[in-house]
Design a protein around this motif. Structure first.
Motif, PDB file in Angstrom:
ATOM      1  N   LYS A 182     -12.291  35.227 -16.938  1.00 20.37           N
ATOM      2  CA  LYS A 182     -12.436  33.767 -16.766  1.00 20.37           C
ATOM      3  C   LYS A 182     -11.181  33.220 -16.102  1.00 20.37           C
ATOM      4  CE  LYS A 182     -13.086  32.057 -20.854  1.00 20.37           C
ATOM      5  NZ  LYS A 182     -12.629  30.741 -21.244  1.00 20.37           N
TER       6      LYS A 182
ATOM      7  N   GLU B  97     -10.275  31.784 -31.945  1.00 14.47           N
ATOM      8  CA  GLU B  97      -9.937  32.512 -30.708  1.00 14.47           C
ATOM      9  C   GLU B  97      -9.429  31.548 -29.640  1.00 14.47           C
ATOM     10  OE1 GLU B  97      -9.508  35.544 -30.084  1.00 14.47           O
ATOM     11  OE2 GLU B  97     -10.416  36.584 -31.791  1.00 14.47           O
ATOM     12  N   LEU B  98      -8.345  30.918 -29.993  1.00 13.36           N
ATOM     13  CA  LEU B  98      -7.663  29.921 -29.195  1.00 13.36           C
ATOM     14  C   LEU B  98      -7.313  30.390 -27.791  1.00 13.36           C
ATOM     15  CD1 LEU B  98      -6.361  27.193 -29.671  1.00 13.36           C
ATOM     16  CD2 LEU B  98      -4.309  28.370 -30.443  1.00 13.36           C
TER      17      LEU B  98
ATOM     18  N   HIS C  88      -8.671  32.024 -25.513  1.00 13.32           N
ATOM     19  CA  HIS C  88      -9.651  31.956 -24.441  1.00 13.32           C
ATOM     20  C   HIS C  88     -10.357  30.606 -24.366  1.00 13.32           C
ATOM     21  CE1 HIS C  88      -8.930  36.114 -23.346  1.00 13.32           C
ATOM     22  NE2 HIS C  88      -8.847  36.338 -24.644  1.00 13.32           N
ATOM     23  N   THR C  89      -9.804  29.598 -25.038  1.00 13.99           N
ATOM     24  CA  THR C  89     -10.253  28.241 -24.725  1.00 13.99           C
ATOM     25  C   THR C  89      -9.764  27.963 -23.305  1.00 13.99           C
ATOM     26  OG1 THR C  89      -8.258  27.247 -25.678  1.00 13.99           O
ATOM     27  CG2 THR C  89     -10.164  27.443 -27.122  1.00 13.99           C
ATOM     28  N   THR C  90     -10.584  27.225 -22.556  1.00 16.11           N
ATOM     29  CA  THR C  90     -10.270  26.983 -21.145  1.00 16.11           C
ATOM     30  C   THR C  90      -9.503  25.686 -20.978  1.00 16.11           C
ATOM     31  OG1 THR C  90     -12.263  28.154 -20.460  1.00 16.11           O
ATOM     32  CG2 THR C  90     -11.319  26.616 -18.863  1.00 16.11           C
TER      33      THR C  90
END
Lengths: 394, 394
Positions: B260, B243-244, B246-248
């Motif tokens: 976010k 789930e790339l 929503h990496t911050t």
């Protein structure tokens, strides 16, 4: 394509014997009758395998007897002194050693000071061999009982070929390190990335016991990660999965010593903490920042707060990519200031993607400083123990 | 703990028969003699298994004969019409269907318009069932020949239980979707995350053929990823790895619809491109940006340049975490502007961590729009084909 099923009696026999040894190792002490019950094999077969394993010195009969009703049965245990492995942990400023016996207990530890950046691979290999020789001789162990050496190395490691491809901590590139040790000591040697060794250790002996989907984040000088799924360390294509420290957060961000901008480790490792702190205070060690934070100094609390935020982001990014059920926090940055785990928790609403909230737990490492020595010893046991499945591949 | 080796004759027979069917499927047309050579089994056994498979309708004798010296041998092929599966691809604005025969060729495609955000799960299931019925009836296929349905769904999917846990594209939460289809059509159904289906497809039929360590990045409305290693789709702990989107990247960055800040997809998906573009131009579709870029309009070239930079960062982050040997770029954002792959390449020195440079190649998807339909059909074949290994788990 599936393989043809072969009814090779020797293979089957070897397989069953190994299985019985594994059962004794995991459930010791245990009686022949219990093994028979677990394996559903005949009592005669179990008796024969047990006799063979006794003769070969892997197991022994104990003075214990079973406690239940009926005829008292002799309990079997493994023989800790049957074979040994050696685990080695190379860090920036020291090298640690452990002698692991067949029961997977590290019975002797040893530690020497070392300056990674001032030592060539040759000097490092020499130091390691000298210390191992001293350790084996002090214990009066015959060399042939030491079946293998495992070494955890910070960096990108070609695990199959025993090559340190790249290590910023050691300043090495393409060093065939396992072969150097093997040539010098005549003992089989396996090397692996330090965090991959550490997560194996946490899985076998520490916080990840019982969890099969565990990610580990290591934060010290630099930051990295590892993942274990169903007992297998996740290695990626060439054993280099988990190089979290050089994932990019910001293309215009802080300059990293790798030459890129905005690498994660420029926001969250020890060096980045110290650099931040030096804007306002003349400190040289991250423990001074922690001491100041505990002393309620505003600047130090701000740095710790910001570090917790970035650890939270790191956890989010790991969880999005690996989807583990447990995240272990480890490394000097965590271990010198355990309070930070609670601070990270406080940030979680802000930083964790909603569908993943509550799907995993965050825990600090249990094993602390000895994890890599233990994991490296276990790695060598897995690779080189006689009878073990892996041996056929050598 | 290792399992006891059982010499169950039925299991062995089943295993060997399946293996022979797999050989015929992969190497067709093939003679009995060639199968005998490959399997090292006796000609009598091969003859018996081949007869059984012919009788059961899975394979047939062709008019071809072998070309080498010696007696001409009859060549065997699989019977494409033996069984069928159906692959379904649910997207934001349409649903696509494909009828896959036993040779894994999709012989009939079908596509209907659909508005994900305006349809309930019930309406969506109804639409899917109606179209599948129409497709099967148009082909005059008996229903019992359709052994399974596979559906690719954008979102977090509980693959084992057939539940859509969360889908931003569809606006669904915790929908037991596979069961709805099964109940309505009485055909076994498996659902999976769209990108996991896509990478299976690329591995079986497209760009990832021959590579065993391939990552895929899908960029459209949102961004995600998938990984296949040694033929196995990497699923993480609960099938949600990758789930790339929503990496911050930046805790102070763009607000994401997940609540976010600074999620990767706010920098690189279609919506983010359009939002950027609307600062200076009244566009509504990403293709207008691309048209302007091809027309050398400065603002559009800047947007495309910046997008390529962030795709480069995405590739770096995937490579650091997964260490693949191949990265496939796919999705509308790429497919509408293939030139971007070269632009990404130009950024690579700036954005890829040095130890990984040259260890992987970046290629655009080969299968484009049909990948998910094909992969979903294959997934259903893998899960539900009679005789196949998976069936024992049902």
């Amino acid at each position: 394509m599936k393989k043809i099923v072969k009814h090779d009696q020797d293979v089957t026999k070897q397989h069953n014997k190994q299985m019985i040894l594994d059962i004794i190792k995991k459930q010791r002490p245990i009686s022949r009758a219990e093994i028979t019950k677990i394996t559903k094999m005949s009592a005669t077969s179990i008796g024969r395998f047990v006799s063979e394993l006794c003769e070969e010195g892997f197991i022994r009969e104990t003075n214990l007897t079973s406690s239940g009703l009926g005829r008292k049965a002799v309990m079997l245990d493994i023989e800790p002194g049957a074979i040994y492995s050696i685990g080695v942990d190379i860090e920036k400023k020291r090298i640690s050693f452990g002698l692991m016996d067949f029961s997977e207990t590290v019975t002797v530890y040893r530690r020497v000071d070392y300056l990674a950046q001032k030592s060539t691979p040759g000097e490092t290999a020499e130091l390691i061999c000298r210390e191992i020789r001293a350790m084996v001789e002090e214990q009066n162990l015959p060399y042939e009982k030491v079946i293998g050496i495992g070494i955890g190395v910070p960096g990108v490691i070609n695990y199959e070929q025993g090559i340190v491809q790249f290590s910023a901590t050691l300043g090495w590139k393409n060093v065939a390190f396992a072969k150097r040790i093997e040539a010098e000591l005549q003992i089989k040697t396996v090397i692996d990335n330090d965090l991959k060794v550490k997560i194996l250790s946490e899985y076998l002996y520490g916080s990840a016991k019982g969890s099969n989907k565990t990610a580990l984040i290591g934060i010290g000088t630099g930051i990295g990660s590892a993942l274990i799924i169903n007992g297998e360390v996740f290695r990626g294509g060439s054993n280099s999965a988990g190089e979290l420290g050089h994932t990019t957060l910001d293309p215009n961000g802080n300059l990293c010593d790798c030459g890129k901008r905005g690498c994660l480790q420029t926001y969250v490792d020890e060096n980045s903490l110290i650099m931040e702190a030096r804007r306002v205070s003349d400190i040289t060690d991250v423990r001074q920042v922690y001491a100041a934070a505990r002393n309620h100094e505003r600047w130090a609390k701000e740095i710790v707060w910001r570090t917790a935020l970035y650890i939270g982001i790191t956890i989010n990014n790991i969880v999005c990519m690996y989807n583990p059920d447990t995240v272990i926090l480890s490394g000097d940055l965590i271990e010198n200031y355990r309070e930070i785990v609670d601070l990270v928790e406080e940030h979680s609403e802000q930083v964790i993607w909603e569908p993943f909230r509550g799907t995993f737990k965050v825990i600090p490492s249990e094993l602390r400083g000895d994890a890599i020595v233990m994991g490296a010893g276990a790695l060598a046991m897995q690779h080189f123990a006689p009878l073990a499945g892996k041996q056929a591949d050598e």
